[in-house]
Design a protein around this motif. Structure first.
Motif, PDB file in Angstrom:
ATOM      1  N   PHE A 144       0.989  -1.089   0.052  1.00 37.08           N
ATOM      2  CA  PHE A 144      -0.102   0.036  -0.048  1.00 37.08           C
ATOM      3  C   PHE A 144       1.016   1.255   0.010  1.00 37.08           C
ATOM      4  N   GLU A 145       0.470   2.188  -0.753  1.00 39.80           N
ATOM      5  CA  GLU A 145       1.292   3.232  -0.786  1.00 39.80           C
ATOM      6  C   GLU A 145       1.469   4.299   0.402  1.00 39.80           C
ATOM      7  N   ASP A 146       0.371   4.410   1.198  1.00 38.44           N
ATOM      8  CA  ASP A 146       0.398   5.142   2.523  1.00 38.44           C
ATOM      9  C   ASP A 146       0.025   4.253   3.410  1.00 38.44           C
ATOM     10  N   ASN A 147      -0.355   4.869   4.678  1.00 33.99           N
ATOM     11  CA  ASN A 147      -0.719   4.322   5.908  1.00 33.99           C
ATOM     12  C   ASN A 147      -2.218   3.874   5.493  1.00 33.99           C
ATOM     13  N   LYS A 177     -10.936   7.616   2.886  1.00 34.33           N
ATOM     14  CA  LYS A 177      -9.697   8.393   3.401  1.00 34.33           C
ATOM     15  C   LYS A 177     -10.441   8.853   4.586  1.00 34.33           C
ATOM     16  N   ASP A 178      -9.521   8.851   5.703  1.00 32.15           N
ATOM     17  CA  ASP A 178     -10.087   9.565   6.714  1.00 32.15           C
ATOM     18  C   ASP A 178      -9.520  11.270   6.835  1.00 32.15           C
ATOM     19  N   PRO A 179     -10.305  12.153   7.607  1.00 33.27           N
ATOM     20  CA  PRO A 179      -9.761  13.332   7.526  1.00 33.27           C
ATOM     21  C   PRO A 179      -8.527  13.792   7.295  1.00 33.27           C
ATOM     22  N   ASP A 180      -7.583  12.963   7.780  1.00 39.94           N
ATOM     23  CA  ASP A 180      -6.008  13.089   7.512  1.00 39.94           C
ATOM     24  C   ASP A 180      -5.516  12.813   6.317  1.00 39.94           C
ATOM     25  N   GLY A 181      -6.285  11.986   5.445  1.00 40.16           N
ATOM     26  CA  GLY A 181      -5.834  11.536   4.278  1.00 40.16           C
ATOM     27  C   GLY A 181      -5.378   9.924   4.232  1.00 40.16           C
TER      28      GLY A 181
END
Length: 94
Positions: free
Chosen positions: A26-29, A81-85
Protein backbone atom coordinates in the motif's frame (compact mmCIF):
# COMPACT_ATOMS: atom_id res chain seq x y z
CA UNK A 1 -0.22 -16.44 12.57
CA UNK A 2 -0.11 -15.87 8.83
CA UNK A 3 1.60 -14.24 5.92
CA UNK A 4 4.75 -14.73 3.92
CA UNK A 5 7.86 -12.87 5.00
CA UNK A 6 9.52 -13.31 1.58
CA UNK A 7 6.52 -11.48 0.07
CA UNK A 8 6.80 -8.75 2.73
CA UNK A 9 3.56 -9.33 4.60
CA UNK A 10 2.77 -10.86 7.99
CA UNK A 11 -0.32 -11.17 10.18
CA UNK A 12 0.46 -11.23 13.89
CA UNK A 13 -1.83 -11.94 16.83
CA UNK A 14 -1.43 -11.39 20.56
CA UNK A 15 -4.49 -12.37 22.57
CA UNK A 16 -7.51 -10.71 20.97
CA UNK A 17 -5.40 -8.21 19.00
CA UNK A 18 -4.46 -8.75 15.36
CA UNK A 19 -2.15 -6.57 13.30
CA UNK A 20 -1.09 -6.93 9.70
CA UNK A 21 2.25 -5.69 8.41
CA UNK A 22 2.36 -5.04 4.67
CA UNK A 23 5.59 -3.63 3.28
CA UNK A 24 5.20 -2.11 -0.18
CA UNK A 25 1.62 -3.34 -0.76
CA UNK A 26 0.00 0.00 0.00
CA UNK A 27 1.25 3.46 -0.87
CA UNK A 28 0.43 5.15 2.46
CA UNK A 29 -0.89 4.33 5.92
CA UNK A 30 -3.95 2.10 5.87
CA UNK A 31 -6.40 0.63 8.37
CA UNK A 32 -8.32 -2.49 7.31
CA UNK A 33 -11.62 -3.87 8.60
CA UNK A 34 -12.85 -7.34 7.61
CA UNK A 35 -16.62 -7.79 7.88
CA UNK A 36 -17.61 -11.42 8.18
CA UNK A 37 -14.62 -12.51 10.26
CA UNK A 38 -14.17 -12.74 13.99
CA UNK A 39 -10.87 -11.89 15.72
CA UNK A 40 -9.49 -15.31 14.81
CA UNK A 41 -10.38 -14.95 11.08
CA UNK A 42 -13.24 -17.42 11.42
CA UNK A 43 -16.33 -16.77 9.31
CA UNK A 44 -19.28 -15.29 11.18
CA UNK A 45 -22.86 -16.44 10.62
CA UNK A 46 -24.26 -12.93 11.13
CA UNK A 47 -22.54 -9.72 10.02
CA UNK A 48 -23.25 -6.59 8.01
CA UNK A 49 -22.30 -7.27 4.40
CA UNK A 50 -19.83 -4.88 2.78
CA UNK A 51 -22.49 -3.93 0.22
CA UNK A 52 -24.78 -2.68 2.99
CA UNK A 53 -21.89 -0.81 4.58
CA UNK A 54 -21.10 0.82 1.23
CA UNK A 55 -24.73 1.88 0.77
CA UNK A 56 -24.79 3.35 4.30
CA UNK A 57 -21.56 5.27 3.73
CA UNK A 58 -22.84 6.69 0.42
CA UNK A 59 -26.20 7.62 2.00
CA UNK A 60 -24.25 9.63 4.58
CA UNK A 61 -22.31 11.42 1.84
CA UNK A 62 -19.01 9.66 2.52
CA UNK A 63 -16.96 9.58 -0.68
CA UNK A 64 -15.29 6.32 -1.64
CA UNK A 65 -11.81 6.13 -3.16
CA UNK A 66 -12.07 2.61 -4.55
CA UNK A 67 -14.89 0.09 -4.97
CA UNK A 68 -14.58 -3.57 -5.92
CA UNK A 69 -18.12 -4.83 -5.42
CA UNK A 70 -19.89 -7.36 -7.62
CA UNK A 71 -22.84 -9.66 -7.07
CA UNK A 72 -25.18 -9.82 -4.11
CA UNK A 73 -22.82 -11.51 -1.63
CA UNK A 74 -19.33 -12.86 -1.18
CA UNK A 75 -15.95 -11.14 -1.31
CA UNK A 76 -15.94 -7.41 -2.03
CA UNK A 77 -14.25 -4.25 -0.81
CA UNK A 78 -14.24 -0.47 -0.83
CA UNK A 79 -12.02 2.19 0.64
CA UNK A 80 -12.37 5.72 1.95
CA UNK A 81 -9.96 8.32 3.32
CA UNK A 82 -10.07 9.66 6.88
CA UNK A 83 -9.83 13.44 7.45
CA UNK A 84 -6.01 13.17 7.59
CA UNK A 85 -5.87 11.40 4.24
CA UNK A 86 -5.18 7.89 5.59
CA UNK A 87 -6.86 5.04 3.74
CA UNK A 88 -9.51 2.86 5.40
CA UNK A 89 -10.21 -0.39 3.56
CA UNK A 90 -13.39 -2.38 4.21
CA UNK A 91 -12.36 -5.79 2.85
CA UNK A 92 -14.81 -8.71 3.04
CA UNK A 93 -13.41 -12.16 2.27
CA UNK A 94 -16.55 -14.29 2.84
Amino acid sequence: MGGEQSQHWLIMRCGEHTIGLFQGMFEDNIMIFNPGWDQQSNSLDNFTDVRNLLADFKAKGIETVQECVTGDNGPASFSIKDPDGNAILIDQHV
